[in-house]
Scaffold this motif. Structure first.
Motif, short mmCIF file in Angstrom:
data_model
loop_
_atom_site.label_atom_id
_atom_site.label_comp_id
_atom_site.label_asym_id
_atom_site.label_seq_id
_atom_site.Cartn_x
_atom_site.Cartn_y
_atom_site.Cartn_z
N PRO A 74 0.82 -1.22 0.00
CA PRO A 74 0.00 0.00 0.00
C PRO A 74 0.85 1.27 0.00
N LYS A 134 2.07 4.97 -0.56
CA LYS A 134 1.32 6.22 -0.59
C LYS A 134 2.22 7.46 -0.64
N TYR A 142 -3.78 -4.25 -4.24
CA TYR A 142 -4.19 -2.85 -4.15
C TYR A 142 -4.24 -2.20 -5.54
N ILE A 182 -3.82 1.55 -6.56
CA ILE A 182 -3.36 2.77 -5.91
C ILE A 182 -3.55 3.95 -6.85
N VAL A 184 -3.08 9.13 -1.61
CA VAL A 184 -1.69 9.11 -2.07
C VAL A 184 -1.15 10.54 -2.07
#
Length: 336
Positions: free
Chosen positions: A168, A170, A237, A239, A305
């Motif tokens: 994940p 970010k 994920y 993103i 993000v």
């Protein structure tokens, strides 16, 4: 063939996910019609993609308005080869129109390749403003005059380019040393590497297998690509980095356009714009539906993000490109 912006023929074809196919240039061309004029508009993609939807809309509108006196022969599926072959055929007059990406800019106006480079556009509305500014329109005019290729209407929105991953990520810190598969286009790769990402490249048809085998840990992708390739089976994920605004256009051979009478010229311009706007709206609605479907297939959608941090981290490379290769400045582009 490599263009001045570092984009090779092979790279552009991979970016679109399209093989070169085989060329029928000169065999299909402009087809005669007993009742009027017929224009052939082609695409490298199969029916159902947004550029083909736009061509279909243009066809419907034009033929309805002229009662078939001006007809459009819609040829999807790569009958004219990959996008470079198709673009050259269009320029040479072996084809009247096409739905394609900004390849004519890559080939003939590399000084404005920022149009389709990472982290530069704020959103699709910003891209439209830049596209309709003198900065880009002057390059379109040069393409029209020097290569006999005219852009029709505004760009079509085909979705934000983001990424899928099993981590994940970010923040800028998360991306340091991060392993990412990217399409092999110079400015796309170099922008990520400026941030601190380690990039690898694979052809688009090998993305799934490279993720499944662990050759790549993550890949850049738009939502539609992630769904159509079933990347939710090998990635946890999606993103929403939103680092590049995906766009495509309707294009037409200039001599073919000039050979139409004035009424039909005006009609093509008007209906191309309508088709572009309607297709863009359809693309925006489909994008959210696609994200929902990815989520229903088990992918977690990450939206928070640090996009601005990533953009700032890429700034040295972007400004270098404006200093050495691109027209204008980044500040000028951002202010449009």
């Amino acid at each position: 063939m490599t263009f001045n912006n570092g984009v090779s023929r092979r790279q552009v074809l991979q970016a679109g996910g399209v093989g070169a196919g085989f060329s029928l240039a000169g065999c299909l061309g402009s087809l005669g019609s007993d009742s009027g004029t017929e224009l052939t508009f082609a695409s490298t993609f199969e029916k159902g993609t947004l550029e083909n939807i736009a061509i279909a809309k243009l066809k419907e509108k034009v033929e309805a308005e002229t009662d078939g006196e001006l007809a459009i022969n819609h040829v999807p599926g790569g009958a004219y080869g990959g996008e470079e072959e198709m673009t050259q055929t269009l320029s040479n007059g072996g084809l009247e129109g096409m739905g394609a990406g900004p390849l004519p800019i890559a080939m003939w106006a590399p000084e404005v390749w920022f149009h389709s480079s990472p982290f530069i556009m704020d959103d699709f509305e910003h891209l439209l403003r830049v596209n309709n500014s003198e900065l880009i329109q002057s390059s379109y005019e040069n393409i029209r005059q020097e290569h006999d290729v005219r852009v029709l209407g505004d760009p079509l929105y085909v979705g934000w380019r983001s990424m899928t991953s099993n981590e994940p990520v970010k923040t800028v810190e998360d991306f340091q040393g991060f392993e990412l598969r990217e399409t092999p286009i110079g400015t796309w790769i170099d922008s990520w590497e400026e941030i601190g990402v380690n990039t690898t490249t694979t052809p688009s048809d090998e993305v799934y297998s490279s993720l499944e085998s662990g050759v790549a840990e993550a890949t850049t992708s738009d939502a539609n690509q992630a769904l159509s390739m079933s990347l939710y089976e090998v990635q946890d994920y999606f993103i929403e980095v939103e680092y590049l605004v995906g766009n495509r256009n309707l294009w037409m051979n200039e001599n073919s356009f000039q050979n139409l009478d004035e009424t039909h010229q005006e009609l093509i311009l008007e209906k191309s714009q309508e088709a572009s706007e309607e297709t863009t709206q359809q693309g925006k609605e489909a994008e959210q539906e696609t994200l929902d479907e990815l989520e229903s297939n088990g992918m977690e959608i990450i939206s928070d993000v640090d996009r601005e941090g990533l953009r700032e981290a890429a700034r040295p490379y972007i400004e270098e490109q404006f200093d050495t290769n691109w027209k204008g400045t980044w500040e000028e582009v951002k202010s449009i």
